[in-house]
Design an enzyme around this catalytic site. Sequence first.
Site, PDB file in Angstrom:
ATOM      1  N   ASP A   1      -0.182   5.151   0.904  1.00 41.85           N
ATOM      2  CA  ASP A   1      -0.413   6.131   1.969  1.00 41.85           C
ATOM      3  C   ASP A   1      -0.489   5.472   3.333  1.00 41.85           C
ATOM      4  OD1 ASP A   1      -0.589   8.660   0.562  1.00 41.85           O
ATOM      5  OD2 ASP A   1      -2.384   7.837  -0.388  1.00 41.85           O
TER       6      ASP A   1
ATOM      7  N   ASP B   1       0.868  -1.168   0.000  1.00 40.60           N
ATOM      8  CA  ASP B   1       0.000   0.000   0.000  1.00 40.60           C
ATOM      9  C   ASP B   1       0.911   1.227   0.000  1.00 40.60           C
ATOM     10  OD1 ASP B   1      -2.410   1.554   0.333  1.00 40.60           O
ATOM     11  OD2 ASP B   1      -1.873   1.779   2.436  1.00 40.60           O
TER      12      ASP B   1
END
Length: 292
Positions: free
Chosen positions: A14, A12
Amino acid sequence: MNNQITNVYIWDMDETLILLKSLLNGSYAEAFAGLKDAQKGVEIGKMWEKHILQISDDFFFYEQIENCNKPFLEALSKYDDGQDLSDYDFNQDGFSPPHDDLNKRKLAYRHRVIANKYKQGLHNILDQEMMDVWDALYKMTDEYTDGWLSSARALLEQCLAGNEDPTICNTIAGGVVRSNATGSRHINVLVTSGSLIPSLVKCLLFRLDNLISHENVYSSWDVGKLQCFQWIKERFDNRNTRFCAIGDGWEECEAAQAMNWPFIKVDLRPNSSHRFPGLTLRTSSNVWNLHV
């Protein structure tokens, strides 16, 4: 080599490899119970937002294609006829949202240019003044977050190298490393819930572009993370491929569970070992031994 092991790390973005939302909303500072200046974090986050949007618009056609998000840059490659684009006028070609094959070709042209700019790096796009501003902001952010950005980069390098000491392995190229010692292959893939073009710009600005190649950046904005995970499995899977997902959110966790992949949940809190600095290659490697 038929017995070659391929390790695919699905990241991922953020609040995992970078910090942005948690700076803007103050949740990063809150986790430190008053030890961090929350307003400074907000100001840092706003500066990043400004640079991301400006570079996306000025160099990566984002103002033109914001409403034409695709899950990856190669999504429309079949429409690209290979035309020489050196003298092509992207401001006068009449591009509009790609409901027909002609506009899909025009979008594919833009994706090809974006891919080439990503491969060339920011130093071929920004002038020295902007490079200095960017460099200072990166350093300020890394200091404010106690080395989160540089620690994340270091772990990406170690994952590619397949060893705690990345200097003993081959040179990293395009986000893939082959290890002569083990015959293994290591790949970093990014699956972000953000739209594709700003996510590619984030990779450049946060110095991830030599560790994650443009074809390994996926946007789950429209299709969801499970669909992206399924595409990744189709691309890389063979009987000796192992997948591991790393992120902070429920969606990648549920998608990893659906794929029966191990998942490492990143936690912002300063006492957590699943954060940066702190998260290590040993942690990410052990999940394959522990995962049933």
